[in-house]
Design an enzyme around this catalytic site. Sequence first.
Site, PDB file in Angstrom:
ATOM      1  N   MET A 219       0.045  -4.583   6.350  1.00  0.00           N
ATOM      2  CA  MET A 219      -0.136  -3.310   5.631  1.00  0.00           C
ATOM      3  C   MET A 219      -1.408  -2.622   6.132  1.00  0.00           C
ATOM      4  SD  MET A 219       1.145  -4.093   1.734  1.00  0.00           S
ATOM      5  CE  MET A 219       0.511  -5.754   1.577  1.00  0.00           C
ATOM      6  N   ALA A 220      -1.196  -1.444   6.737  1.00  0.00           N
ATOM      7  CA  ALA A 220      -2.312  -0.681   7.287  1.00  0.00           C
ATOM      8  C   ALA A 220      -3.283  -0.301   6.165  1.00  0.00           C
ATOM      9  CB  ALA A 220      -1.778   0.579   7.963  1.00  0.00           C
TER      10      ALA A 220
ATOM     11  N   GLN B  58      -0.236  -7.511  14.658  1.00  0.00           N
ATOM     12  CA  GLN B  58       0.763  -6.513  15.024  1.00  0.00           C
ATOM     13  C   GLN B  58       0.179  -5.385  15.862  1.00  0.00           C
ATOM     14  OE1 GLN B  58       2.460  -3.503  12.186  1.00  0.00           O
ATOM     15  NE2 GLN B  58       4.310  -4.720  12.432  1.00  0.00           N
TER      16      GLN B  58
ATOM     17  N   CYS C  90       7.305   1.490  11.634  1.00  0.00           N
ATOM     18  CA  CYS C  90       6.443   2.492  11.003  1.00  0.00           C
ATOM     19  C   CYS C  90       7.140   3.855  10.990  1.00  0.00           C
ATOM     20  CB  CYS C  90       5.094   2.581  11.721  1.00  0.00           C
ATOM     21  SG  CYS C  90       4.002   3.720  10.863  1.00  0.00           S
TER      22      CYS C  90
ATOM     23  N   ASP D  15      11.313  -5.124  -1.235  1.00  0.00           N
ATOM     24  CA  ASP D  15      11.538  -5.222  -2.676  1.00  0.00           C
ATOM     25  C   ASP D  15      11.498  -6.636  -3.237  1.00  0.00           C
ATOM     26  OD1 ASP D  15      11.783  -2.524  -2.455  1.00  0.00           O
ATOM     27  OD2 ASP D  15      13.957  -2.464  -2.755  1.00  0.00           O
TER      28      ASP D  15
ATOM     29  N   GLY E  81       5.079  -7.453   0.560  1.00  0.00           N
ATOM     30  CA  GLY E  81       4.059  -6.437   0.790  1.00  0.00           C
ATOM     31  C   GLY E  81       3.444  -5.956  -0.505  1.00  0.00           C
TER      32      GLY E  81
END
Length: 334
Positions: free
Chosen positions: A18-19, A71, A102, A204, A226
Amino acid sequence: MLKIGDVQIDNPVVLAPMAGVCNSAFRLTVKEFGAGLVCAEMVSDKGIVSKNGRTMDMLYIDEREYPLSLQIFGGEKETLVDAARFVDQNSNAAIIDINMGCPVPKITKCDAGAKWLLDPNKIYDMVAAVVDAVEKPVTVKMRMGWDEDHIFAIQNAQAVERAGGSAVALHGRTRVQMYEGTANWDIIREVKQNINIPLIGNGDVQTPQDAKRMLDETGVDGVMIGRAALGNPWMIYQTVKYLETGKLAGEPSVREKIDVCLLHLDRLIALKNEHIAVREMRKHAAWYLKGIRGNATVRNAVNECSTREQLATLLTDFVQEVEEKMELAESTAV
Ligand SMILES: Cc1cc2nc3c(=O)[nH]c(=O)nc-3n(C[C@H](O)[C@H](O)[C@H](O)COP(=O)(O)O)c2cc1C
């Protein structure tokens, strides 16, 4: 047992890249809560190749995070390969992951991220070139397709396998969906049935029970989590334990939550500087506070903090307030 190339992973629970979130401070914290594999936020291939200072900082990995997947993203073969080679030779990442999911226009207009999903031949070509250039296992994280009319998830995952990729992580949404709707787990199951390298399912998984359901219903080798882990590394711990024992571990107390939030803050300060870390920590603090009764005022006040002292005082005062209220409620109940 999840194994990616020659990298043995203790359990199937994976922290999603997660950026703006998954730097070493957060990853190490989640790792300590038992994640089998932690993924770093995406890093630009061009930033690596040009040795951009901020990009180089993003390559920092604490040894205790092992095994870690780093990544990279890019749209051109030459820079992607050069960046992968640099990571291979100069970082203690265990796995090199390529971003093919992305959805943001800034990335896709450079032919990077989800743009690849439209062309399995390009995927084959790019992944094969990276695999050839490095020693570490190479994996790909992808969405299921560009839009409803272009869902090539099976062909794309097969292209990764043919090119020598060691695993695929699949988020069951299209690029056009962004984060809307629900993730499609049927596609995840279909892809699993059509490749021979490990598949990690994503999208999810909000509870430990969801993780178990994804494993059971799709047959994937790992589950990637996430958003549910934001401000909530306990969710990772609970999931690992639930998959091991079938029992649900209890929820943390408010004090435990704030203690971990402050540990995360101190790690972020050590990684960046206090000025940047405290600002970055505001969103995390709000996530840690989520679900705690009476948090509205403190959640707003977090956004005004600019020093460690201010943020730590605010949060510890809040814990005390919550504990006093609980004691009062208990004493009046007796
Ligand atoms: C704040 C944020 C940043 C993200 N950054 C990345 C990224 O750098 N690389 C990537 O492959 N996916 C990224 N994603 C997507 C997640 O890895 C994941 O695929 C998505 O959130 C769906 O999983 P979830 O339902 O468990 O949240 C990001 C998601 C969020 C919410």
